[in-house]
Every structure is written in C-alpha cells, then in structure tokens.
Design a protein around this motif. Structure first.
Motif, PDB file in Angstrom:
ATOM      1  N   ILE A   1       0.843  -1.199   0.000  1.00  0.00           N
ATOM      2  CA  ILE A   1       0.000   0.000   0.000  1.00  0.00           C
ATOM      3  C   ILE A   1       0.877   1.248   0.000  1.00  0.00           C
ATOM      4  N   ALA A   2       1.877   1.274   0.865  1.00  0.00           N
ATOM      5  CA  ALA A   2       2.769   2.428   0.933  1.00  0.00           C
ATOM      6  C   ALA A   2       3.506   2.637  -0.384  1.00  0.00           C
ATOM      7  N   LEU A   3       3.991   1.549  -0.980  1.00  0.00           N
ATOM      8  CA  LEU A   3       4.728   1.648  -2.243  1.00  0.00           C
ATOM      9  C   LEU A   3       3.846   2.244  -3.340  1.00  0.00           C
ATOM     10  N   GLU A   4       2.614   1.779  -3.404  1.00  0.00           N
ATOM     11  CA  GLU A   4       1.689   2.295  -4.418  1.00  0.00           C
ATOM     12  C   GLU A   4       1.460   3.795  -4.221  1.00  0.00           C
ATOM     13  N   GLU A   5       1.302   4.221  -2.974  1.00  0.00           N
ATOM     14  CA  GLU A   5       1.089   5.646  -2.703  1.00  0.00           C
ATOM     15  C   GLU A   5       2.324   6.469  -3.071  1.00  0.00           C
ATOM     16  N   ILE A   6       3.496   5.976  -2.710  1.00  0.00           N
ATOM     17  CA  ILE A   6       4.736   6.706  -2.990  1.00  0.00           C
ATOM     18  C   ILE A   6       4.926   6.900  -4.485  1.00  0.00           C
ATOM     19  N   ASN A   7       4.762   5.832  -5.242  1.00  0.00           N
ATOM     20  CA  ASN A   7       4.976   5.926  -6.686  1.00  0.00           C
ATOM     21  C   ASN A   7       3.868   6.706  -7.381  1.00  0.00           C
ATOM     22  N   ALA A   8       2.657   6.627  -6.865  1.00  0.00           N
ATOM     23  CA  ALA A   8       1.561   7.425  -7.435  1.00  0.00           C
ATOM     24  C   ALA A   8       1.803   8.915  -7.239  1.00  0.00           C
ATOM     25  N   ALA A   9       2.551   9.240  -6.193  1.00  0.00           N
ATOM     26  CA  ALA A   9       2.861  10.647  -5.898  1.00  0.00           C
ATOM     27  C   ALA A   9       4.145  11.117  -6.580  1.00  0.00           C
ATOM     28  N   GLY A  10       4.698  10.309  -7.451  1.00  0.00           N
ATOM     29  CA  GLY A  10       5.891  10.721  -8.188  1.00  0.00           C
ATOM     30  C   GLY A  10       7.161  10.031  -7.770  1.00  0.00           C
ATOM     31  N   GLY A  11       7.059   9.075  -6.835  1.00  0.00           N
ATOM     32  CA  GLY A  11       8.238   8.322  -6.413  1.00  0.00           C
ATOM     33  C   GLY A  11       9.123   9.120  -5.482  1.00  0.00           C
ATOM     34  N   VAL A  12      10.399   8.865  -5.555  1.00  0.00           N
ATOM     35  CA  VAL A  12      11.395   9.524  -4.713  1.00  0.00           C
ATOM     36  C   VAL A  12      12.450  10.160  -5.607  1.00  0.00           C
ATOM     37  N   LEU A  13      12.722  11.417  -5.380  1.00  0.00           N
ATOM     38  CA  LEU A  13      13.698  12.155  -6.193  1.00  0.00           C
ATOM     39  C   LEU A  13      13.371  12.057  -7.677  1.00  0.00           C
ATOM     40  N   GLY A  14      12.061  12.026  -7.983  1.00  0.00           N
ATOM     41  CA  GLY A  14      11.617  11.971  -9.364  1.00  0.00           C
ATOM     42  C   GLY A  14      11.728  10.615 -10.016  1.00  0.00           C
ATOM     43  N   GLN A  15      12.078   9.585  -9.246  1.00  0.00           N
ATOM     44  CA  GLN A  15      12.199   8.236  -9.787  1.00  0.00           C
ATOM     45  C   GLN A  15      11.279   7.292  -9.030  1.00  0.00           C
ATOM     46  N   PRO A  16      10.777   6.257  -9.705  1.00  0.00           N
ATOM     47  CA  PRO A  16       9.946   5.289  -8.983  1.00  0.00           C
ATOM     48  C   PRO A  16      10.761   4.510  -7.962  1.00  0.00           C
ATOM     49  N   VAL A  17      10.090   4.108  -6.897  1.00  0.00           N
ATOM     50  CA  VAL A  17      10.720   3.285  -5.875  1.00  0.00           C
ATOM     51  C   VAL A  17      10.543   1.821  -6.231  1.00  0.00           C
ATOM     52  N   GLU A  18      11.620   1.066  -6.173  1.00  0.00           N
ATOM     53  CA  GLU A  18      11.565  -0.386  -6.297  1.00  0.00           C
ATOM     54  C   GLU A  18      11.774  -0.959  -4.907  1.00  0.00           C
ATOM     55  N   LEU A  19      10.752  -1.625  -4.387  1.00  0.00           N
ATOM     56  CA  LEU A  19      10.841  -2.208  -3.050  1.00  0.00           C
ATOM     57  C   LEU A  19      11.220  -3.669  -3.171  1.00  0.00           C
ATOM     58  N   ILE A  20      12.332  -4.049  -2.560  1.00  0.00           N
ATOM     59  CA  ILE A  20      12.816  -5.426  -2.607  1.00  0.00           C
ATOM     60  C   ILE A  20      12.513  -6.065  -1.256  1.00  0.00           C
ATOM     61  N   MET A  21      11.486  -6.897  -1.220  1.00  0.00           N
ATOM     62  CA  MET A  21      11.022  -7.510   0.020  1.00  0.00           C
ATOM     63  C   MET A  21      11.645  -8.891   0.198  1.00  0.00           C
ATOM     64  N   VAL A  22      12.134  -9.145   1.414  1.00  0.00           N
ATOM     65  CA  VAL A  22      12.856 -10.393   1.686  1.00  0.00           C
ATOM     66  C   VAL A  22      12.279 -11.074   2.924  1.00  0.00           C
TER      67      VAL A  22
END
Length: 489
Positions: free
Chosen positions: A135-156
């Motif tokens: 949910i957080a990742l979707e919100e972050i990327n919908a808002a433009g990501g971070v530093l103008g780039q999409p966030v790639e979340l690597i879950m382990v």
C-alpha cells in the motif's frame, strides 16, 4: 544462532555471491507456478539459495520480452498460479549477481524491506507487513516516487531467524544496492541486521523490533518506530498491578526479544511486589504439553503473560486453554499477534476473554492518515482494522521515502540527517526522533532513546465474544483510553 559453523557458512555465502547448496542446473528450465509457490522457495529448490530469487525475476522478464507466453514479473513477491517462468542455471544466476548482466529496476530508487513470511517466524505478522508495504509503495509511486524516480521495493523473507536476516541484509545492500532498509518483526533479526546496516553505513528504520539494544547501541544508521521493550514492560506491570495480581506466570521464547522482555517484566513486577516465574520455549515450538504440565504443577497464577510471538503464541494459548489454564479459566495476556483476529480465532478457538497489547492510537484517536490507511488495508486484506505491525510497516516505508526526498539525495549521511530532523504524520501519529547525532541522549537518560520514536500509544484490549473482530475489542487499560471494563474469567 546455535552453531558458529552455520554462521560462518552464511558469511562465506555472502562473500561469494555464487549460488550454492543445490545440485547445479546444467541448463535453464521453464516452470509453471503452483499453489503455495514463492520465488524464494523456488530459488532455494533449484538454485540452493532462497535469496537468489531476483535472478529468476530478471531472466523470466528477459524471456517475456521475446515470448509473451512467459510471465512479466513486476513484483518479485507476487506471482500467480499458472504463470510460466524461467529458472536460470547457476551460471546464469552467478552472472546476474556478479553484475555482468543488466539488473532489473535500473532507473529506480531501491529500498529493502525485511519481514517474516515463513516459519518459524510470525507468518501472520509478516503477511500483514507485506500488505502494508505494498500500500505504501503504491502511494509513494503514485505521488511521483522519490527524487523523481519510482521506488523499487525489494522484500525479503527473514523467517524470523537472525542468520537469515543477516544474509538478507547483506544481499540487499551489497548485491541489490538498496539505499535504505525498513521493516522486520522479530527483535532477534533486528539485533543482527543492525550490525550489517552499521558496517555498511546504510540507514534502516525498524518497524516492530522491541529489544532495547537495537537503539541503545546508538548507531548513526539505526532508527526505530516500534516501542522499546522496557517501556512496554512498564505498562504491562502497571496493568497487572491494577487488577490485583500477586503471582504471574510468564511464558516467553528463547530469542533476542523473549529473554530480555521476560527479564524486564520480572523486574517491573518485583518493584510492585508481584511474584513471577518464567518458562521458556523455542520459537516455532508446536507441542507445549510438557511446559503446561509444569505450570499446572506449580502455584495457581493470577495471570499468564504470553511473550511468545506469532504462530508460536497461538500454539501455546490454545493448548493452555485445552488444559484448563487458558483465557476462559484465568486472566491470560496473549501476544499481540491476536490483533489478526482471523488468524487468532482459526488457531485459538477457545481464546475468548484473551487480553492483548495493542500498539498505536486507539481508534477514537485515529488521525486522517490512520483512517486513510485503514480503509486501504481493509480493501486489500478484508480486515476491519489494521494490526499495529501493519501500521508500523506502512509508516516505516513512507518515512524512509519522505526522508530521502527531504535529503535531496541517496547519500546515507544526508538521509540520516533528514531522519533526525523529520516530522512525519502517519498511521501511528506524528513521528519524530528527538535524540541522535545533533542532539545526543542526555547522560541522565537511557541510551535506548537514541533515534527512537518516543510516543507510541500502548493499550490493553480484550476480546469479549468468540469470533469477535479486532476492530470491536474493548480497551480495558489505561484509564484514559478505556472503552469498557475488564471481564474476569
């Protein structure tokens, strides 16, 4: 960690990124996803290393670009039954991790996320955290990501094991190239993972790890939004004193969380003149009959306090109920895994009148951010209310993203500085970190307050009907949050 040789083997595996431990594949092969498959499980089966799953993602997507009969994997943690994927050879996987092929996600900001998705870890806790991260990742990327780039979340998946958490952190930092790490449920994992973060100077925000020493070591890279165990023990003891308990049994686990948590609870109880005895079990224990018989053979307790975590706590709670010392026989404070009401009632059908600890604002004090997250979490999971560890996971990722944006850089020192100065309004309320490099912990304060969110709300709640949803529980302590009276068995 029980075997130093095993620890050495893990370290050696990380120093040499070649995938090892399974019979080598002489040629790659196609594979159709089956029920209960995870990429990490397939990586362990075919490549001998559960952390080699990014290579499967990469080569499957390469195949998809040429042949659409192969799946397109946009999230390594979400695969569907029936998908056709490609399992690379060990040589191909080695080429991927050595950097001789272009990796997935270039042009993104990579953040790592730790959580237990397999036993003996708390699977229900990890699953809740995973949903919250998404949910957080979707919100972050919908808002433009971070530093103008999409966030790639690597879950382990850490499996709740210190050695697995260490290996995961090493892989995230040294091979995946993440700029920060968030999450984790188990303190035992956090205690070892923080060392990797510190050694590699990568910021980490722990979500649900309570052990005091996680922040007390005062590493520049380590932040925490979960409460500290000793402060929770204070609330626990105050609650037991308020109900007039004179003798308490503590059931805990042999982990970096369970041992100190029991010691802190014992000390706080003793300060109030309350006697206690502590019983231990390993994380993942299935049969509690021997320890239950020992408890029954001793003095009858006024309360049993369960410091076991995840599904292990469910095992004890139900078996205690069947033996006549469960929550319908005497006051039992269950583990906060009871917040997942669906999992709790499925595993502890005799758990009515269980009292459990809830972290986070009581529902009547939810902020707009809490309400918005709760609505999305309900839509995604079907749960009426989010567990505390879900809110912590959500906030940890949103907090890291905000810090990177405010830093204007992925430089670790810039991110750390941003976190020390941050004011973040999230599901848990307003989060700040008052003490750190620029404002050291005063000498007369415990060092545990370093990079520590100081104000997580802690309440005691109670199920009052069998099958009750966690959204409808009664808050029984402390007085300022109470919505009803404690029902004694």
């Amino acid at each position: 960690m029980k075997k130093y040789l095993f620890w050495f083997a893990v370290v050696l595996m990380l120093v040499m990124p070649a995938v090892s431990g399974a019979a080598p594949l002489n040629q790659g092969q196609d594979y159709v996803v089956q029920a209960d498959d995870w990429l990490s499980k397939l990586a362990e089966k075919f490549l001998g290393d559960p952390l080699a799953y990014p290579a499967i993602t990469y080569y499957t997507n390469q195949k998809n670009a040429e042949d659409e009969s192969y799946a397109k994997i946009s999230n390594s943690d979400v695969i569907e039954v029936g998908w056709k994927i490609y399992i690379p050879t060990q040589e191909e996987a080695q080429a991927y991790f050595s950097g001789s092929v272009q990796k997935v996600g270039e042009g993104t900001i990579k953040i790592g996320a730790l959580m237990p998705l397999s036993a003996p870890g708390s699977v229900s806790g990890g699953t809740a955290m995973k949903a919250a991260f998404e949910i957080a990742l979707e919100e972050i990327n919908a808002a433009g990501g971070v530093l103008g780039q999409p966030v790639e979340l690597i879950m382990v998946d850490t499996e709740g094991l210190p050695e697995r958490g260490t290996a995961a952190m090493q892989r995230l930092i040294n091979q995946d190239g993440v700029v920060g790490v968030v999450g984790e449920y188990h303190s035992a994992v956090g205690l070892t993972a923080k060392e990797v973060a510190h050694d590699n100077h990568v910021p980490v925000i722990f979500a649900e790890t309570w052990n005091d020493n996680i922040t007390a070591v005062q590493y520049p890279e380590v932040f925490r939004i979960a409460p500290v165990s000793s402060e929770v023990a204070e609330v626990d003891a105050n609650f037991l004193q308020s109900v007039g308990a004179k003798y308490v049994v503590i059931m805990t686990e042999n982990t970096g969380y369970g041992i100190p948590a029991a010691e802190q609870t014992e000390a706080r109880l003793a300060e109030r003149g309350i006697e206690s005895d502590t019983y231990f079990a390993d994380l993942g224990t299935l049969d509690f009959a021997p320890v239950i018989e020992r408890i029954k053979a001793g003095p009858k307790p006024d309360a049993i306090w369960v410091l076991l975590t995840g599904e292990t706590s469910f095992n004890f709670e139900q078996q205690a109920a069947e033996a006549g010392i469960g929550p319908q026989n005497l006051l039992m404070i269950c583990n906060q895994a009871a917040a997942d009401s669906e999992a709790f009632w499925a595993s502890v059908p005799d758990g009515n009148l269980c009292v459990w600890r809830r972290i986070g604002l009581p529902q009547q004090l939810w902020t707009d951010a809490t309400k918005a997250f709760a609505a999305k979490y309900k839509e995604k999971t079907g749960k009426a209310t989010p567990e505390s560890f879900a809110m912590e996971a959500y906030d940890s990722l949103k907090l890291m993203a905000q810090a990177i944006n405010e830093a204007g850089s992925t430089d670790p020192d810039a991110i750390i500085n941003a976190l020390e100065n941050i004011t973040y309004n999230g599901a848990l309320g307003t989060i700040t970190f008052p003490y750190g490099l620029k404002n050291p912990v005063p000498e007369d304060m415990d060092p545990k307050w370093w990079h520590q969110f100081p104000d997580p709300a802690i309440t005691m709640v109670q199920y009052t009907e069998k099958g009750q949803d966690a959204a409808d529980v009664t808050v029984v302590f402390p007085e300022k949050y109470k919505t009803g009276e404690l029902i004694r068995p």
